[in-house]
Design a protein around this motif. Structure first.
Motif, PDB file in Angstrom:
ATOM      1  N   GLY A   1       3.549   7.368 -13.046  1.00  0.00           N
ATOM      2  CA  GLY A   1       4.741   8.110 -12.679  1.00  0.00           C
ATOM      3  C   GLY A   1       4.820   8.455 -11.203  1.00  0.00           C
ATOM      4  O   GLY A   1       5.526   9.372 -10.804  1.00  0.00           O
ATOM      5  N   LEU A   2       4.094   7.693 -10.377  1.00  0.00           N
ATOM      6  CA  LEU A   2       4.077   7.933  -8.929  1.00  0.00           C
ATOM      7  C   LEU A   2       5.121   7.075  -8.233  1.00  0.00           C
ATOM      8  O   LEU A   2       5.490   6.013  -8.741  1.00  0.00           O
ATOM      9  CB  LEU A   2       2.685   7.637  -8.370  1.00  0.00           C
ATOM     10  CG  LEU A   2       1.568   8.519  -8.913  1.00  0.00           C
ATOM     11  CD1 LEU A   2       0.216   7.986  -8.469  1.00  0.00           C
ATOM     12  CD2 LEU A   2       1.758   9.959  -8.456  1.00  0.00           C
ATOM     13  N   PRO A   3       5.579   7.501  -7.063  1.00  0.00           N
ATOM     14  CA  PRO A   3       6.585   6.706  -6.350  1.00  0.00           C
ATOM     15  C   PRO A   3       6.012   5.392  -5.848  1.00  0.00           C
ATOM     16  O   PRO A   3       4.826   5.286  -5.547  1.00  0.00           O
ATOM     17  CB  PRO A   3       6.986   7.603  -5.169  1.00  0.00           C
ATOM     18  CG  PRO A   3       5.871   8.563  -5.012  1.00  0.00           C
ATOM     19  CD  PRO A   3       5.230   8.726  -6.351  1.00  0.00           C
ATOM     20  N   VAL A   4       6.879   4.397  -5.807  1.00  0.00           N
ATOM     21  CA  VAL A   4       6.508   3.076  -5.288  1.00  0.00           C
ATOM     22  C   VAL A   4       7.531   2.744  -4.206  1.00  0.00           C
ATOM     23  O   VAL A   4       8.725   2.745  -4.463  1.00  0.00           O
ATOM     24  CB  VAL A   4       6.546   2.010  -6.398  1.00  0.00           C
ATOM     25  CG1 VAL A   4       6.232   0.635  -5.824  1.00  0.00           C
ATOM     26  CG2 VAL A   4       5.585   2.371  -7.511  1.00  0.00           C
ATOM     27  N   GLU A   5       7.052   2.485  -3.012  1.00  0.00           N
ATOM     28  CA  GLU A   5       7.965   2.160  -1.911  1.00  0.00           C
ATOM     29  C   GLU A   5       7.914   0.693  -1.603  1.00  0.00           C
ATOM     30  O   GLU A   5       6.973   0.036  -1.746  1.00  0.00           O
ATOM     31  CB  GLU A   5       7.576   2.947  -0.654  1.00  0.00           C
ATOM     32  CG  GLU A   5       7.821   4.401  -0.824  1.00  0.00           C
ATOM     33  CD  GLU A   5       7.478   5.163   0.445  1.00  0.00           C
ATOM     34  OE1 GLU A   5       7.286   4.554   1.501  1.00  0.00           O
ATOM     35  OE2 GLU A   5       7.398   6.374   0.353  1.00  0.00           O
TER      36      GLU A   5
END
Length: 97
Positions: A93-97
């Motif tokens: 559930g972590l951001p992916v850039e």
């Protein structure tokens, strides 16, 4: 019957994920470089600057940091693919850039 917290307590991170926490973990010259980058960043870039420097601060304060550097220099540091890293971040559930 026991009461359980709605949000379980998570251990505190070595370096808080904010500008003050990051700055406190960096030494003088690196702290100044961090502040220069953060102050020069456009609002939409500030999050990326904070993430980059938080990673730097976490590495700087890692008790095993010297072992990581030695493994990287020796070529024995475990590696992973970008696809695996992105997949793990999404699953967490972590951001992916």
């Amino acid at each position: 019957m026991t009461a359980q917290p709605i949000h379980p307590h998570e251990p505190e991170q070595r370096v808080p994920r904010n500008a003050d926490g990051i700055a406190a973990a960096l030494d003088g010259p690196r702290r100044m470089e961090f502040y220069r980058e953060l102050l020069a960043a456009a609002p939409e870039e500030a999050g990326g600057v904070l993430r980059h420097w938080w990673c730097e601060a976490m590495l700087d304060t890692d008790p095993n940091g010297d072992l990581l550097v030695a493994a990287a220099i020796d070529g024995t540091l475990p590696i992973t693919s970008v696809a695996d890293a992105v997949r793990r971040r999404r699953e967490a559930g972590l951001p992916v850039e």
